[in-house]
Scaffold this motif. Structure first.
Motif, mmCIF file in Angstrom:
data_model
loop_
_atom_site.group_PDB
_atom_site.id
_atom_site.type_symbol
_atom_site.label_atom_id
_atom_site.label_comp_id
_atom_site.label_asym_id
_atom_site.label_seq_id
_atom_site.Cartn_x
_atom_site.Cartn_y
_atom_site.Cartn_z
ATOM 1 N N TYR A 41 0.834 -1.210 0.000
ATOM 2 C CA TYR A 41 0.000 0.000 0.000
ATOM 3 C C TYR A 41 0.866 1.256 0.000
ATOM 4 O O TYR A 41 0.652 2.184 -0.787
ATOM 5 C CB TYR A 41 -0.937 0.012 1.216
ATOM 6 N N SER A 59 -7.265 2.815 -3.826
ATOM 7 C CA SER A 59 -7.092 2.994 -2.391
ATOM 8 C C SER A 59 -8.442 3.074 -1.679
ATOM 9 O O SER A 59 -8.632 2.483 -0.604
ATOM 10 C CB SER A 59 -6.284 4.266 -2.120
ATOM 11 N N ALA A 62 -9.952 -0.323 -1.378
ATOM 12 C CA ALA A 62 -9.259 -1.105 -0.344
ATOM 13 C C ALA A 62 -9.778 -0.758 1.046
ATOM 14 O O ALA A 62 -9.955 -1.641 1.900
ATOM 15 C CB ALA A 62 -7.753 -0.869 -0.429
ATOM 16 N N GLN A 63 -10.024 0.531 1.292
ATOM 17 C CA GLN A 63 -10.559 0.949 2.595
ATOM 18 C C GLN A 63 -11.971 0.424 2.792
ATOM 19 O O GLN A 63 -12.326 -0.059 3.879
ATOM 20 C CB GLN A 63 -10.549 2.474 2.701
ATOM 21 N N ASP A 65 -13.298 -2.220 1.442
ATOM 22 C CA ASP A 65 -13.199 -3.663 1.658
ATOM 23 C C ASP A 65 -12.769 -3.972 3.089
ATOM 24 O O ASP A 65 -13.202 -4.981 3.678
ATOM 25 C CB ASP A 65 -12.208 -4.278 0.674
ATOM 26 N N ALA A 66 -11.910 -3.124 3.638
ATOM 27 C CA ALA A 66 -11.432 -3.333 5.005
ATOM 28 C C ALA A 66 -12.575 -3.235 6.006
ATOM 29 O O ALA A 66 -12.675 -4.052 6.938
ATOM 30 C CB ALA A 66 -10.352 -2.312 5.344
ATOM 31 N N TYR A 262 -4.754 4.731 6.964
ATOM 32 C CA TYR A 262 -5.069 4.044 5.714
ATOM 33 C C TYR A 262 -4.319 2.733 5.537
ATOM 34 O O TYR A 262 -4.908 1.691 5.239
ATOM 35 C CB TYR A 262 -4.746 4.955 4.514
ATOM 36 N N GLN A 266 -6.397 -0.949 5.675
ATOM 37 C CA GLN A 266 -6.595 -1.746 4.467
ATOM 38 C C GLN A 266 -5.969 -3.144 4.542
ATOM 39 O O GLN A 266 -6.251 -3.991 3.701
ATOM 40 C CB GLN A 266 -6.077 -0.989 3.242
#
Length: 401
Positions: A41, A59, A62-63, A65-66, A262, A266
């Motif tokens: 990342y 990005s 990804a956040q 999804d986290a 971040y 992620q």
């Protein structure tokens, strides 16, 4: 890929050294895929979220999804969780944002880590609310007994704060029964600290019936970030700490000042993936293996009348997790730790572990700063390691007879 506890150690790069980590209640070692995710990342997608250019879209996804993965980990919805720097910080934010009324009472367990006590004591002092302390009578095996909670509850109860497992004692608390009692009173909410439980057992916040639940990913094989859950049914009782123009439809938007880190956030899906497709089976393997580890240590500790074991003396996985604290009569806890370090590569510590009220007021330790010896294991520890630890402990105790 199915969960393979026999090879778990190979998934943690830090374990490829002489040091044997037995201070895991203070923080676990980190999965290889988590490390790789954070590196990737920062190397390729370290940009601000929400823009329309390609890298920002990656990005942002990804956040998102986290949050989905983090919520699923405890059977919550993404809008019900907040990610932040620490459990302590998240609970302070919650205490500041939660609606209170004059005359409200807060019931706080003395078995808490201070993270789940200080925020409520502080807000009570600021707003002139009453704090009732939920104590225990057994100095060696203190419990959050629902019978002791009952007389403290009333129509004035606004919040009850307790641990799922004490970070000193390792004993598992009957949270479901406590939630049932608390919710007999319409305005009463239950806030549970699951930091010491989450590395060892699957958490289902809906099944538990809690209103708030907090734990730390850095104690569950992940990055140094924490997570707070608040039930969607009470989100309207929480005020927003965010900028006035920000939306307020999720817990994270209400409580997270700016945003969670971040690169750390992620990486959370990599922890969730670790358990494989059959998550309950993976957690069962973990519990069975850790039961073997704690039995080796507890059999030794319980067999020496100079040693006081705090919490459940049983090694049963039904009643405890492998967070084991003890003292030795006539020997300072710090001295014992130092003697182990002279002789071996085992690493653990002594003290009150931020549970000073428990150590001082209930356990009655004469020197809470010296405190107990705490040995905390995880599933990546081996039976051979704990057997070797027992050999070292026996040598030291024989020397100090």
């Amino acid at each position: 890929m199915t969960f393979d506890i026999a090879n778990a150690k190979s998934r943690f790069p830090a374990l490829n050294q002489e040091q044997v980590f037995l201070d895991n209640a203070g923080g676990s070692q980190v999965l290889d895929t988590v490390i790789q995710s954070i590196t990737s990342y920062l190397s390729t997608t370290n940009v601000q979220l929400g823009a329309t250019y390609g890298t920002s879209k990656i990005s942002t996804t990804a956040q998102e999804d986290a949050y989905v993965a983090a919520a699923k980990f405890i059977n919550a919805n993404p809008e019900e969780i907040c990610l932040g720097a620490s459990s302590t910080q998240l609970l302070h934010n919650l205490s500041t944002a939660l609606n209170f009324q004059p005359g409200d009472e807060l019931i706080v367990s003395k078995l808490n880590h201070e993270a789940n006590s200080a925020p409520w004591v502080r807000i009570a002092q600021l707003l002139g609310l009453q704090v009732k302390w939920w104590s225990a009578t057994d100095a060696e095996n203190a419990v959050c007994d629902p019978a002791d909670l009952k007389p403290l509850l009333s129509e004035k109860t606004r919040l009850v704060a307790c641990p799922h497992t004490s970070n000193l004692l390792g004993s598992i608390v009957d949270v479901k029964e406590i939630a049932r009692l608390v919710h007999q009173f319409p305005r009463a909410l239950l806030c549970v600290d699951g930091v010491a439980l989450a590395p060892h057992r699957q958490v289902d916040v809906k099944d538990l019936g809690v209103d708030f639940y907090v734990f730390s990913w850095y104690k569950v094989y992940g990055p140094h970030i924490s997570q707070l859950y608040a039930s969607s049914r009470i989100l309207d009782q929480i005020n927003s700490l965010g900028h006035f123009f920000k939306p307020t439809d999720t817990l994270d938007l209400k409580l997270n000042l700016a945003s969670a880190n971040y690169e750390l956030a992620q990486s959370i899906p990599r922890v969730v993936e670790y358990f494989g497709p059959d998550v309950p089976a993976a957690w069962h393997q973990i519990a069975v293996h850790e039961e073997k580890l704690q039995r080796i240590l507890l059999d030794f500790l319980n067999g020496d009348d100079r040693i006081i074991v705090y919490g459940e003396r049983s090694a049963s996985k039904e009643v405890r997790v492998p967070v084991i604290s003890f003292t030795v009569k006539g020997l300072k806890s710090r001295r014992l730790v130092e003697e182990v370090e002279k002789r071996s590569s085992f690493g653990f510590r002594n003290g009150h572990m931020y549970s000073l009220r428990l150590a001082q007021d209930i356990m009655g330790l004469e020197d809470p700063d010296d405190g107990v010896v705490r040995i905390s294991m995880l599933h990546y520890n081996t039976e051979e390691e704990i057997t070797g630890l027992v050999v070292v402990l026996r040598e030291i105790l024989d020397q100090f007879k």
